[in-house]
Design an enzyme around this catalytic site. Structure first.
Site, PDB file in Angstrom:
ATOM      1  N   HIS A   1       0.836  -1.206   0.000  1.00  0.00           N
ATOM      2  CA  HIS A   1       0.000   0.000   0.000  1.00  0.00           C
ATOM      3  C   HIS A   1       0.869   1.252   0.000  1.00  0.00           C
ATOM      4  CE1 HIS A   1      -3.367   2.677   1.149  1.00  0.00           C
ATOM      5  NE2 HIS A   1      -2.455   3.276   1.895  1.00  0.00           N
ATOM      6  N   GLU A   2       1.884   1.271   0.848  1.00  0.00           N
ATOM      7  CA  GLU A   2       2.756   2.452   0.912  1.00  0.00           C
ATOM      8  C   GLU A   2       3.536   2.633  -0.383  1.00  0.00           C
ATOM      9  OE1 GLU A   2       2.168   4.496   3.117  1.00  0.00           O
ATOM     10  OE2 GLU A   2       1.019   3.160   4.416  1.00  0.00           O
TER      11      GLU A   2
ATOM     12  N   HIS B   1       1.604   4.521  -2.898  1.00  0.00           N
ATOM     13  CA  HIS B   1       1.726   5.980  -2.843  1.00  0.00           C
ATOM     14  C   HIS B   1       2.961   6.463  -3.600  1.00  0.00           C
ATOM     15  CE1 HIS B   1      -1.653   6.669  -0.277  1.00  0.00           C
ATOM     16  NE2 HIS B   1      -1.166   5.994   0.742  1.00  0.00           N
TER      17      HIS B   1
ATOM     18  N   HIS C   1       3.002   9.028  -6.734  1.00  0.00           N
ATOM     19  CA  HIS C   1       3.883  10.203  -6.787  1.00  0.00           C
ATOM     20  C   HIS C   1       4.695  10.227  -8.078  1.00  0.00           C
ATOM     21  CE1 HIS C   1       7.472  12.584  -4.945  1.00  0.00           C
ATOM     22  NE2 HIS C   1       6.600  13.403  -5.477  1.00  0.00           N
TER      23      HIS C   1
END
Length: 230
Positions: A103-104, A107, A111
């Protein structure tokens, strides 16, 4: 006037559903994370290994991975281009660990590709910070001096509310990307995909609760403003 009953501000009732939902969401994410922290994946990869694999697979070799302190402290830092994972996620090979790590990384992918909602949310950060801290000063001035100050406070608080709302698609999208990356790269077995989704869905509830709380507080401020003018 604001209605009071034995010293109780009745407008707090507006916040009650959001408060109860927040408590439920916090309990849900903690219990779900704890449950699947004890369920190990058949592949045996750690969260750090999963994060590194997905990053490299998506051409993000320049994004680092660091160990962070605290439980559920996992996050992606866009300024440093670093994915920070808590010890249980970094070194763990559970369904919870690899799901959170993916999940991280989701991100980080957002980006890198300039995902519009994330870009918009990042521009809102200073506005939200100022709004959430300064709004209450103007709200208090509104009760002490003039109702017009309350309007300024509400406008400032709108920035914080907007930030919470924009956060929702950002988080849901990161979770969707995580599941796709885990599945397509064979990092979890097909039978483990449902458990991974349950972990990420539980985590998403906390963001929904935060948005609900912010909207409820905004509604309460509007009611207080209208009562102050009556």
């Amino acid at each position: 006037m604001v209605p009071y009953y034995y010293g109780f501000d009745s407008t707090y009732i507006i916040l009650l559903p959001a408060i109860l939902f927040t408590l439920y969401a916090q309990n849900k994410v903690q219990s779900t994370f704890a449950k699947y922290l004890r369920v190990y994946t058949s592949k045996g990869f750690t969260g750090a290994q999963v994060a590194r694999f997905i990053l490299d697979k998506n051409g993000l070799n320049n994004v680092g991975i660091e160990l962070s302190r605290g439980k559920l402290s996992d996050h992606y830092d866009p300024r440093s281009k670093v994915v920070r994972l808590s010890n249980e996620v970094y070194n763990g090979s559970s369904v919870a660990a690899v799901s959170v790590a993916a999940h991280e990384v989701g991100h980080a992918i957002q980006h890198a590709i300039g995902y519009a909602p994330l870009t918009f949310r990042n521009t809102l950060v200073p506005i939200a910070n100022i709004g959430s801290s300064m709004a209450w000063i103007f709200i208090l001035l509104g009760f002490a001096v003039s109702p017009s100050f309350i309007d300024i406070g509400i406008l400032l608080f709108l920035g914080a509310v907007l930030f919470q709302i924009v956060t929702l698609p950002v988080e849901f999208n990161a979770s969707s990307r995580a599941i796709v990356q885990l599945r397509e790269n064979g990092l979890i077995a097909q039978s483990e995909e449902g458990a991974s989704k349950r972990v990420l869905d539980a985590a998403a509830l906390t963001y929904v609760a935060a948005a609900a709380a912010a909207v409820s507080q905004l509604l309460r401020l509007i009611v207080l403003r209208n009562n102050r003018r009556d």
